[in-house]
Design a protein around this motif. Structure first.
Motif, short mmCIF file in Angstrom:
data_model
loop_
_atom_site.label_atom_id
_atom_site.label_comp_id
_atom_site.label_asym_id
_atom_site.label_seq_id
_atom_site.Cartn_x
_atom_site.Cartn_y
_atom_site.Cartn_z
N ILE A 121 0.84 -1.21 0.00
CA ILE A 121 0.00 0.00 0.00
C ILE A 121 0.87 1.25 0.00
CG2 ILE A 121 -1.72 1.32 1.33
CD1 ILE A 121 -2.86 -1.31 0.24
N VAL A 122 0.49 2.23 -0.82
CA VAL A 122 1.12 3.55 -0.80
C VAL A 122 0.02 4.58 -0.63
CG1 VAL A 122 2.46 5.26 -2.09
CG2 VAL A 122 3.06 2.85 -2.27
N ILE A 123 0.24 5.50 0.30
CA ILE A 123 -0.69 6.60 0.55
C ILE A 123 0.01 7.90 0.16
CG2 ILE A 123 -2.11 7.81 2.25
CD1 ILE A 123 -2.85 4.90 2.13
N SER A 124 -0.64 8.68 -0.69
CA SER A 124 -0.18 10.02 -1.02
C SER A 124 -1.15 11.00 -0.38
CB SER A 124 -0.16 10.24 -2.53
OG SER A 124 0.72 9.33 -3.14
N PHE A 125 -0.63 12.13 0.07
CA PHE A 125 -1.43 13.11 0.80
C PHE A 125 -1.58 14.40 0.01
CE2 PHE A 125 0.77 10.34 3.75
CZ PHE A 125 -0.26 9.91 4.57
N SER A 126 -2.76 15.02 0.13
CA SER A 126 -2.95 16.33 -0.48
C SER A 126 -2.16 17.36 0.33
CB SER A 126 -4.43 16.70 -0.53
OG SER A 126 -4.88 17.08 0.76
N GLY A 127 -1.94 18.50 -0.24
CA GLY A 127 -1.20 19.56 0.44
C GLY A 127 -1.91 20.10 1.67
N ASP A 128 -3.20 19.83 1.80
CA ASP A 128 -3.98 20.32 2.93
C ASP A 128 -3.83 19.47 4.19
OD1 ASP A 128 -4.94 22.31 1.26
OD2 ASP A 128 -6.75 21.18 0.73
N VAL A 129 -3.18 18.31 4.09
CA VAL A 129 -3.04 17.40 5.23
C VAL A 129 -1.79 17.80 6.01
CG1 VAL A 129 -2.75 15.00 5.95
CG2 VAL A 129 -4.22 15.54 4.00
N ASP A 130 -1.98 18.23 7.28
CA ASP A 130 -0.83 18.66 8.08
C ASP A 130 -0.12 17.45 8.69
OD1 ASP A 130 -2.14 17.84 10.46
OD2 ASP A 130 -2.91 19.85 10.85
N GLY A 131 0.98 17.70 9.35
CA GLY A 131 1.82 16.64 9.91
C GLY A 131 1.12 15.74 10.90
N ALA A 136 -1.74 10.41 11.75
CA ALA A 136 -2.95 9.65 12.08
C ALA A 136 -3.36 8.75 10.90
CB ALA A 136 -4.08 10.60 12.46
N TYR A 137 -3.29 9.27 9.67
CA TYR A 137 -3.58 8.45 8.50
C TYR A 137 -2.59 7.28 8.40
CZ TYR A 137 -6.85 11.87 6.47
OH TYR A 137 -7.92 12.70 6.23
N GLU A 138 -1.32 7.56 8.63
CA GLU A 138 -0.30 6.52 8.57
C GLU A 138 -0.55 5.44 9.62
OE1 GLU A 138 3.42 8.60 8.94
OE2 GLU A 138 3.26 9.46 6.92
N ARG A 139 -0.91 5.86 10.82
CA ARG A 139 -1.19 4.91 11.90
C ARG A 139 -2.39 4.02 11.54
NH1 ARG A 139 -0.40 8.11 15.70
NH2 ARG A 139 -2.39 9.21 15.63
N GLN A 140 -3.45 4.61 11.01
CA GLN A 140 -4.63 3.83 10.64
C GLN A 140 -4.34 2.89 9.47
OE1 GLN A 140 -7.37 3.51 12.43
NE2 GLN A 140 -6.32 4.88 13.86
N THR A 141 -3.51 3.33 8.55
CA THR A 141 -3.12 2.44 7.43
C THR A 141 -2.33 1.26 7.95
OG1 THR A 141 -3.05 4.35 5.94
CG2 THR A 141 -1.92 2.35 5.22
N THR A 142 -1.40 1.53 8.85
CA THR A 142 -0.60 0.45 9.44
C THR A 142 -1.50 -0.55 10.16
OG1 THR A 142 1.29 1.94 9.69
CG2 THR A 142 1.28 -0.04 11.05
N LEU A 143 -2.47 -0.07 10.90
CA LEU A 143 -3.39 -0.98 11.60
C LEU A 143 -4.26 -1.76 10.61
CD1 LEU A 143 -4.48 1.38 14.50
CD2 LEU A 143 -2.99 -0.64 14.68
N ALA A 144 -4.61 -1.15 9.50
CA ALA A 144 -5.47 -1.81 8.52
C ALA A 144 -4.78 -2.96 7.81
CB ALA A 144 -5.97 -0.79 7.49
#
Length: 146
Positions: A121-131, A136-144
């Protein structure tokens, strides 16, 4: 008092001997199949890395965790021919891609700064997503994908 200690020591020794005896006589011959086993058969290293979670399921995980996932839509047809992924889903905040081979995952990740990769899985983020949101997105992806 001494006879109590002797009994305790004798009982402990008997337990150790029974455990050792059971381990030695368990017939654990790894070359023989265990027809009663409920464990999954071993797979190749590449197949073991691939996760069953789809991009849409990962986005669902984001929603369940209370993360923004605005306007979910499938972008497999538009993104995957060039990216060499097998499926992709996009929201206003993220693009989630699933690859069918770890090599393709790493090649895409290596050429896209700021992306997050785990397994296939690769997740790309829009410029509006802060650190903080990104973490949090990375953590949820890891759990998924675990």
């Amino acid at each position: 008092m001494r006879s109590g200690w002797k009994s305790l020591i004798a009982a402990s020794a008997a337990c150790v001997l029974m455990a050792a005896s059971a381990a030695c006589s368990s017939g654990d011959d790894r070359s023989q199949p265990d027809h009663g086993s409920t464990t999954k058969p071993q797979t190749s290293a590449a197949a073991a890395l691939l996760e069953p979670a789809t991009p849409a399921q990962i986005v669902d995980r984001f929603v369940q965790a209370g993360l923004p996932a605005t306007d979910l839509h499938d972008v497999t047809d538009s993104e995957c021919p060039e990216a060499h992924c097998m499926s992709a889903a996009q929201t206003a905040e993220t693009t989630v891609m699933k690859f069918d081979h770890p090599r393709d995952t790493m090649m895409y990740y290596a050429t896209h700064r700021g992306a997050f990769a785990i397994a296939d899985i690769v997740i790309s983020f829009s410029g509006d997503v802060d650190g903080d949101a990104r973490k949090a997105y990375e953590r949820q992806t890891t759990l998924a994908v675990r």
